[in-house]
Design an enzyme around this catalytic site. Structure first.
Site: not given
Ligand SMILES: NC(=O)c1ccc[n+]([C@@H]2O[C@H](COP(=O)([O-])OP(=O)(O)OC[C@H]3O[C@@H](n4cnc5c(N)ncnc54)[C@H](OP(=O)(O)O)[C@@H]3O)[C@@H](O)[C@H]2O)c1
Length: 309
Positions: A224, A272
């Site tokens: 983000r 995005h």
């Molecule tokens: N640009 C785009 O088009 C687009 C599209 C889709 C998503 N996104 C972004 O991608 C993000 C990730 O998606 P996802 O589905 O992969 O999410 P997810 O499965 O919830 O994975 C989030 C990861 O971040 C880690 N994390 C969260 N807070 C942390 C912290 N304080 N310190 C260290 N690690 C931390 C989590 O660790 P743990 O597993 O240990 O909890 C997990 O490994 C979304 O939230 C969104 O913002 C962007």
């Protein structure tokens, strides 16, 4: 009478969404014509206005159209007590893997530099290092980060990930917690941000973090805009600490007309689009959870608001 799913999307793909649920006993309505508020049992939303969801007294589940749920954080956006399910679906995951692999390969193979050289009619080779000597680091080893890491491992790169808790992904070195962030960064030549935006991860791509990377590192932000301190990034690009950046997300989308992000020679900006939710595959995930709810089974990918993602 079937239950009703109300959709608020940022793109007008009404017919695609209606078609995606064809054959499942659910009526699909769009935000601009919801009908009677009591009919609405499920909502699939992107950036609902404060108070809007509270108008539906029989709401059972709220689905986020995006993987991230930061668009649902704010005063009075969510009615209390209703589970929120974030988007996890194969096309969204595949799209992010493509975006990450594409950008890693571009930087790994010096394509931005060759483009500049072409414009200046310069015929010059860069010394290519093999993938197995290139260190890639992924901030966030969740659904999207793990898929991207696995694809990069398949191409032979040295891949590490940083997350809150320890991970066990084949040939991906796991760093976790604040205490291991510096060690993770010290080896990372190409850094990819795939974190959710939370109070703890906001502004994480800042001057202090850039300084901990090897000089000339690359930053790819597909998380983000709130993750990146853009002034710090611009300064790090100017002094060469960071050699290039690919930004799919920005603090203001789109950036202001006079933003330096538009013209910067070492920033590649996309609107995005790293990954997009596809109605047909998203419907599988939504239907699965509705069926689970009806059968009183455990729901999947429920947002934990104490963690913030
Ligand atoms: N640009 C785009 O088009 C687009 C599209 C889709 C998503 N996104 C972004 O991608 C993000 C990730 O998606 P996802 O589905 O992969 O999410 P997810 O499965 O919830 O994975 C989030 C990861 O971040 C880690 N994390 C969260 N807070 C942390 C912290 N304080 N310190 C260290 N690690 C931390 C989590 O660790 P743990 O597993 O240990 O909890 C997990 O490994 C979304 O939230 C969104 O913002 C962007």
């Amino acid at each position: 009478m079937p239950e009703v799913l109300l959709i608020k999307a940022d793109f007008d793909r009404k017919s695609d969404w209606v078609e995606a649920f064809t054959g499942f006993d659910l009526e699909v309505r769009y935000w601009d014509s919801p009908g009677a508020a009591e009919d609405i049992t499920y909502a699939l939303v992107w950036q609902p206005e404060a108070g809007a969801l509270a108008a539906f007294p029989n709401l059972k589940l709220i689905f986020s159209i995006g993987a991230g749920i930061d668009h649902l954080i704010g005063d009075n956006i969510l009615p209390s007590g209703i589970p929120v399910i974030r988007m996890v679906e194969r096309v969204l995951t595949a799209g992010m893997t493509e975006y990450v692999v594409y950008n890693v390969l571009r930087f790994h193979r010096f394509m931005p530099q060759y483009k500049i050289d072409q414009r200046n009619k310069v015929w010059r080779e860069q010394i290519q290092v093999p993938a197995w000597q290139r260190h890639i680091g992924i901030l966030g080893l969740g659904v999207l980060g793990t898929a991207a890491a696995t694809a990069l491992v398949g191409l032979g790169f040295q891949v590490a990930g940083w997350s809150r808790t320890e991970k066990h992904v084949d040939r991906v070195q796991s760093y976790y917690g604040d205490a291991q962030l510096a060690a993770f960064l010290a080896h990372t030549e190409i850094l990819i941000c795939l974190l959710p935006l939370t109070r703890r991860t906001e502004n994480i791509l800042n001057a202090d973090l850039f300084a901990r990377l090897p000089k000339g590192a690359i930053v790819i932000n597909a998380g983000r805009g709130g993750h990146c301190n853009e002034a710090d990034l611009l300064a790090a690009l100017t002094d060469g600490q960071i050699a290039g950046a690919a930004l799919d997300v920005c603090a203001h989308e789109p950036p202001d007309a006079d933003s330096p992000l538009w013209q910067h020679p070492h920033i590649d900006l996309t609107p995005h689009i790293a990954s997009m939710t596809l109605p047909s595959s998203s419907a599988e995930h939504i239907i699965d959870n509705i069926v689970r709810l009806r059968r009183k089974q455990v729901l999947t990918h429920v947002v934990d608001f104490t963690r913030g993602y």
